[in-house]
Design an enzyme around this catalytic site. Structure first.
Site, PDB file in Angstrom:
ATOM      1  N   TYR A 145       0.814  -1.234  -0.091  1.00  0.00           N
ATOM      2  CA  TYR A 145      -0.114   0.083   0.022  1.00  0.00           C
ATOM      3  C   TYR A 145       0.862   1.256   0.075  1.00  0.00           C
ATOM      4  CZ  TYR A 145      -2.843   3.707   2.031  1.00  0.00           C
ATOM      5  OH  TYR A 145      -3.294   4.851   2.223  1.00  0.00           O
ATOM      6  N   LYS A 149       1.561   4.008  -2.843  1.00  0.00           N
ATOM      7  CA  LYS A 149       1.069   5.450  -2.737  1.00  0.00           C
ATOM      8  C   LYS A 149       2.400   6.369  -2.915  1.00  0.00           C
ATOM      9  CE  LYS A 149      -2.367   6.792  -0.904  1.00  0.00           C
ATOM     10  NZ  LYS A 149      -3.633   7.347  -1.734  1.00  0.00           N
TER      11      LYS A 149
HETATM   12  N1  LIG Z   1      -8.301   5.765   5.747  1.00  0.00           N
HETATM   13  C1  LIG Z   1      -7.351   6.289   6.006  1.00  0.00           C
HETATM   14  O1  LIG Z   1      -6.743   6.238   7.521  1.00  0.00           O
HETATM   15  C2  LIG Z   1      -6.314   6.843   5.322  1.00  0.00           C
HETATM   16  C3  LIG Z   1      -6.458   6.973   3.868  1.00  0.00           C
HETATM   17  N2  LIG Z   1      -5.771   7.710   3.143  1.00  0.00           N
HETATM   18  C4  LIG Z   1      -6.026   7.958   1.705  1.00  0.00           C
HETATM   19  O2  LIG Z   1      -7.400   8.465   1.531  1.00  0.00           O
HETATM   20  C5  LIG Z   1      -8.011   7.869   0.287  1.00  0.00           C
HETATM   21  C6  LIG Z   1      -9.367   7.466   0.540  1.00  0.00           C
HETATM   22  O3  LIG Z   1      -9.371   6.151   1.563  1.00  0.00           O
HETATM   23  P1  LIG Z   1     -10.657   5.584   2.217  1.00  0.00           P
HETATM   24  O4  LIG Z   1     -11.814   6.579   1.865  1.00  0.00           O
HETATM   25  O5  LIG Z   1     -10.318   5.550   3.553  1.00  0.00           O
HETATM   26  O6  LIG Z   1     -10.722   4.261   1.498  1.00  0.00           O
HETATM   27  P2  LIG Z   1     -12.135   3.362   1.077  1.00  0.00           P
HETATM   28  O7  LIG Z   1     -11.674   2.169   0.769  1.00  0.00           O
HETATM   29  O8  LIG Z   1     -13.237   3.750   2.111  1.00  0.00           O
HETATM   30  O9  LIG Z   1     -12.574   4.326  -0.270  1.00  0.00           O
HETATM   31  C7  LIG Z   1     -11.947   4.109  -1.403  1.00  0.00           C
HETATM   32  C8  LIG Z   1     -12.825   3.941  -2.757  1.00  0.00           C
HETATM   33  O10 LIG Z   1     -12.263   3.632  -3.811  1.00  0.00           O
HETATM   34  C9  LIG Z   1     -13.071   2.875  -4.578  1.00  0.00           C
HETATM   35  N3  LIG Z   1     -12.162   2.315  -5.595  1.00  0.00           N
HETATM   36  C10 LIG Z   1     -11.308   1.143  -5.198  1.00  0.00           C
HETATM   37  N4  LIG Z   1     -10.653   0.750  -6.615  1.00  0.00           N
HETATM   38  C11 LIG Z   1     -11.270   1.558  -7.593  1.00  0.00           C
HETATM   39  C12 LIG Z   1     -11.153   1.555  -8.981  1.00  0.00           C
HETATM   40  N5  LIG Z   1     -10.188   0.475  -9.554  1.00  0.00           N
HETATM   41  N6  LIG Z   1     -11.967   2.215  -9.773  1.00  0.00           N
HETATM   42  C13 LIG Z   1     -12.913   3.077  -9.083  1.00  0.00           C
HETATM   43  N7  LIG Z   1     -12.906   3.130  -7.411  1.00  0.00           N
HETATM   44  C14 LIG Z   1     -12.259   2.382  -7.136  1.00  0.00           C
HETATM   45  C15 LIG Z   1     -13.747   2.031  -3.677  1.00  0.00           C
HETATM   46  O11 LIG Z   1     -14.706   1.369  -4.263  1.00  0.00           O
HETATM   47  C16 LIG Z   1     -13.972   2.891  -2.343  1.00  0.00           C
HETATM   48  O12 LIG Z   1     -15.408   3.311  -2.490  1.00  0.00           O
HETATM   49  C17 LIG Z   1      -7.137   6.790  -0.321  1.00  0.00           C
HETATM   50  O13 LIG Z   1      -6.255   7.621  -1.187  1.00  0.00           O
HETATM   51  C18 LIG Z   1      -6.224   6.536   1.073  1.00  0.00           C
HETATM   52  O14 LIG Z   1      -4.983   6.053   0.536  1.00  0.00           O
HETATM   53  C19 LIG Z   1      -4.877   8.482   3.586  1.00  0.00           C
HETATM   54  C20 LIG Z   1      -4.177   8.294   4.838  1.00  0.00           C
HETATM   55  C21 LIG Z   1      -5.119   7.712   5.981  1.00  0.00           C
HETATM   56  C1  LIG Z   2      -6.147  -1.993  19.198  1.00  0.00           C
HETATM   57  C2  LIG Z   2      -5.492  -2.386  17.864  1.00  0.00           C
HETATM   58  C3  LIG Z   2      -3.958  -2.364  17.859  1.00  0.00           C
HETATM   59  C4  LIG Z   2      -6.355  -1.774  16.973  1.00  0.00           C
HETATM   60  C5  LIG Z   2      -5.926  -2.043  15.272  1.00  0.00           C
HETATM   61  C6  LIG Z   2      -5.824  -0.485  14.780  1.00  0.00           C
HETATM   62  C7  LIG Z   2      -5.533  -0.491  13.621  1.00  0.00           C
HETATM   63  C8  LIG Z   2      -6.437  -1.249  12.608  1.00  0.00           C
HETATM   64  C9  LIG Z   2      -5.266   1.091  12.985  1.00  0.00           C
HETATM   65  C10 LIG Z   2      -4.362   1.527  13.884  1.00  0.00           C
HETATM   66  C11 LIG Z   2      -3.361   2.732  13.082  1.00  0.00           C
HETATM   67  C12 LIG Z   2      -4.459   2.660  11.634  1.00  0.00           C
HETATM   68  C13 LIG Z   2      -3.791   3.261  10.356  1.00  0.00           C
HETATM   69  C14 LIG Z   2      -4.076   2.855   9.191  1.00  0.00           C
HETATM   70  C15 LIG Z   2      -5.129   1.683   9.074  1.00  0.00           C
HETATM   71  C16 LIG Z   2      -5.807   1.324  10.292  1.00  0.00           C
HETATM   72  C17 LIG Z   2      -4.723   1.340  11.732  1.00  0.00           C
HETATM   73  C18 LIG Z   2      -3.633   0.410  11.181  1.00  0.00           C
HETATM   74  C19 LIG Z   2      -3.548   3.190   7.839  1.00  0.00           C
HETATM   75  C20 LIG Z   2      -2.559   2.245   7.385  1.00  0.00           C
HETATM   76  C21 LIG Z   2      -4.740   3.551   6.836  1.00  0.00           C
HETATM   77  C22 LIG Z   2      -3.777   4.035   5.536  1.00  0.00           C
HETATM   78  C23 LIG Z   2      -2.964   5.175   5.698  1.00  0.00           C
HETATM   79  O1  LIG Z   2      -2.626   5.833   4.673  1.00  0.00           O
HETATM   80  C24 LIG Z   2      -2.280   5.135   6.964  1.00  0.00           C
HETATM   81  C25 LIG Z   2      -2.867   4.529   8.014  1.00  0.00           C
HETATM   82  C26 LIG Z   2      -1.856   4.624   9.442  1.00  0.00           C
HETATM   83  C27 LIG Z   2      -2.715   4.383  10.613  1.00  0.00           C
END
Ligand SMILES: NC(=O)C1=CN([C@@H]2O[C@H](COP(=O)(O)OP(=O)(O)OC[C@H]3O[C@@H](n4cnc5c(N)ncnc54)[C@H](O)[C@@H]3O)[C@@H](O)[C@H]2O)C=CC1
Ligand SMILES: CC(C)=CCC[C@@H](C)[C@H]1CC[C@H]2C3=C(CC[C@]12C)[C@@]1(C)CCC(=O)C[C@@H]1CC3
Length: 349
Positions: A145, A149
Site C-alpha cells: 500500500y 502510494k
Molecule cells: N483511511 C485512512 O486512514 C487513510 C486513507 N488515506 C487515503 O485516503 C483515500 C481514501 O481512502 P478511504 O476513503 O479510507 O478508502 P475507502 O476504501 O473507504 O474508499 C476507497 C474507494 O475507492 C474505490 N475504488 C477502489 N478501486 C477503484 C477502482 N479501480 N476504480 C474506481 N474506484 C475504486 C472503492 O470502491 C472505494 O469506494 C485513499 O487515497 C487512501 O490512500 C490516507 C491516509 C489515511
Molecule cells: C487495538 C488495535 C491495535 C487496533 C488496531 C488499529 C488499526 C486497525 C489502525 C491503527 C493505525 C491505523 C492506520 C491505518 C489503518 C488502520 C490502523 C492500522 C492506515 C494504514 C490507513 C492508511 C494510511 O494511509 C495510513 C494509516 C496509518 C494508521
C-alpha cells in the site's frame, strides 16, 4: 483562518472514489457548498439528489473519460483497502489507474487535481516526530500500500503543469463516522479478546485525523489553488495537530465501545518478529490461499513507534487548521457506531 474561508461555488467537480469513506464525506461537503458534483467509483454506496454517479474502474481510461466533460477539479481518493495485501491490485489501481486519471485529466482539460495521498509515504517503521514534508520518501516501505502510494504521489506531483495544477494532501490515521478500517478493526479485535496487550512501552505518540478536518483541507486546498497557484506541485501533511499516545487513543476507543483498555505489555521487537514470520507464511501460502492478517510488520510498527507530523506547511501556505478537536472527534465517532459497541458490556452508573 476559520471555516468561513471556504466559499460556496458552483463549479463541476469529480470525486474519484466518492463512494468510499473519505470520498463520500467530501462529496457531501462539496454539495453543501453548491458545487456540481460527480462521483466515479466501482460501486455506489449512497444516493444524493445533487450527485451524478458514474460506475466504472479507473483502470479503464474510457470509463473515466465518460465523466470528465467540463470538469474543473478532480479529487482522487480511490484506493484498494489499505489493510489488504494484494500487491497486484495496488499496482494496478494506485499506479496504473493514477496514470489513467492523469491522462484523462489532460485530455479533458481538467484544471486542478487534488490527490489524497498519505503521511505514511515517508514512514518505513522508524520513529517520526514532528515530521515535515522535507522528509524523503520511505526507501523501504513496509507494505505494498505504502509503496504504491509513494509511486502515485510522485506521478501526480510530477504531472503538475500550466494546464493541470496538482497537489497531494497527506492525511494520517483518518477516523470518523463510516470509517471502514480503524473502528471496525479495533471492535473486531476487541470482540475476539485480542486487545489485552500493549505492544512496546506504550509511550509512542501518533497522529489521528478526524474526517471533517481531512475534508476541510481538501476543499480549502482546491479553492486556494485558484488564488495561490504557487502552491501547486506540493505535498502537505494534514493532521489533527494533536499528537496523542497510540495506546491512549486506542484505550479511549476501546473503553468508549465498552471494552477494557489494554494493560499487559509485550516486547516490541518480539511481536515485530512474529509479524515478520506471519508475513513469510502468508507469502508461502499465497499461491493457494489468500490470507489477510491483522498482525503485519506495518501494523506492529504503527502501534509501537512515534509517527506524528507537522502541518505547519499547510497552515502557512493555505491556512489549514483543524476544525474539530480530537476530544469531540472521538466522541462523535463513538456515537456514530452503535452497532460496534459491546453488547455484553456492564453498564457503568
Ligand atoms: N483511511 C485512512 O486512514 C487513510 C486513507 N488515506 C487515503 O485516503 C483515500 C481514501 O481512502 P478511504 O476513503 O479510507 O478508502 P475507502 O476504501 O473507504 O474508499 C476507497 C474507494 O475507492 C474505490 N475504488 C477502489 N478501486 C477503484 C477502482 N479501480 N476504480 C474506481 N474506484 C475504486 C472503492 O470502491 C472505494 O469506494 C485513499 O487515497 C487512501 O490512500 C490516507 C491516509 C489515511
Ligand atoms: C487495538 C488495535 C491495535 C487496533 C488496531 C488499529 C488499526 C486497525 C489502525 C491503527 C493505525 C491505523 C492506520 C491505518 C489503518 C488502520 C490502523 C492500522 C492506515 C494504514 C490507513 C492508511 C494510511 O494511509 C495510513 C494509516 C496509518 C494508521
Amino acid at each position: 483562518m476559520s471555516v468561513k474561508a471556504i466559499k460556496p461555488d458552483s463549479k463541476i467537480v469529480l470525486v474519484i472514489g466518492g463512494s468510499g469513506f473519505v470520498g463520500r464525506h467530501l462529496v457531501e461537503k462539496l454539495c453543501s457548498l453548491g458545487y456540481t458534483v460527480r462521483v466515479f467509483d466501482l460501486r455506489t454506496t449512497f444516493e444524493h439528489e445533487k450527485v451524478t454517479f458514474y460506475n466504472g474502474d479507473l483502470c479503464n481510461k474510457q470509463d473515466l473519460l465518460k465523466c470528465m466533460d467540463n470538469v474543473d477539479t478532480v479529487f482522487h481518493c480511490a484506493t484498494p483497502s489499505p489493510l489488504s495485501n494484494n500487491k497486484k491490485v495496488f499496482l494496478r489501481v494506485n499506479v496504473d489507474g493514477t496514470k489513467n486519471v492523469l491522462d484523462a485529466c489532460f485530455e479533458k482539460g481538467v484544471k486542478n487535481l487534488i490527490l489524497t495521498s498519505s503521511a505514511s509515504v515517508v514512514y518505513s517503521g522508524s520513529n517520526i516526530e514532528h515530521g515535515d514534508e522535507t522528509l524523503p520518501y520511505a526507501k523501504r516501505p513496509l507494505d505494498c500500500y505504502t509503496q504504491t502510494k509513494i509511486q502515485q504521489e510522485k506521478l501526480v506531483l510530477s504531472a503538475n503543469s500550466e494546464s493541470l495544477k496538482t497537489i497531494a494532501l497527506r492525511p494520517h490515521g483518518i477516523f470518523g463516522p463510516r470509517d471502514p478500517h480503524m473502528l471496525p478493526t479495533t471492535a473486531r479485535l476487541a470482540a475476539a479478546g485480542k486487545t489485552k496487550f500493549i505492544i512496546g512501552k506504550g509511550i509512542n505518540k501518533v497522529d489521528f485525523t478526524y474526517i471533517d478536518n481531512v475534508v476541510y483541507a481538501h476543499v480549502l486546498a482546491a479553492q486556494q489553488l485558484q488564488q495561490k497557484p504557487e502552491i501547486a506541485g506540493n505535498a502537505y501533511n494534514i493532521t489533527n495537530n494533536e499528537p496523542i499516545l497510540f495506546w491512549e487513543f486506542m484505550s479511549r476507543l476501546l473503553k468508549g465501545l465498552g471494552y477494557a483498555a489494554p494493560k499487559y505489555h509485550l516486547p516490541y521487537y518480539f511481536i515485530y518478529f512474529l509479524a515478520f514470520l506471519v508475513q513469510i507464511f502468508v507469502f508461502i501460502v499465497s499461491p493457494f490461499k489468500t490470507i489477510r492478517p491483522t498482525l503485519t510488520t506495518m501494523t506492529v510498527a504503527l502501534a509501537g513507534t512515534h509517527h506524528y507530523y507537522s502541518c505547519e506547511k499547510a497552515a502557512s501556505e493555505f491556512n489549514y487548521s483543524p476544525v474539530v478537536k480530537l476530544e469531540d472527534a472521538i466522541e462523535r465517532t463513538l456515537q456514530s457506531v452503535p452497532e460496534l459497541h459491546n453488547k455484553h458490556a456492564k453498564k457503568v452508573k
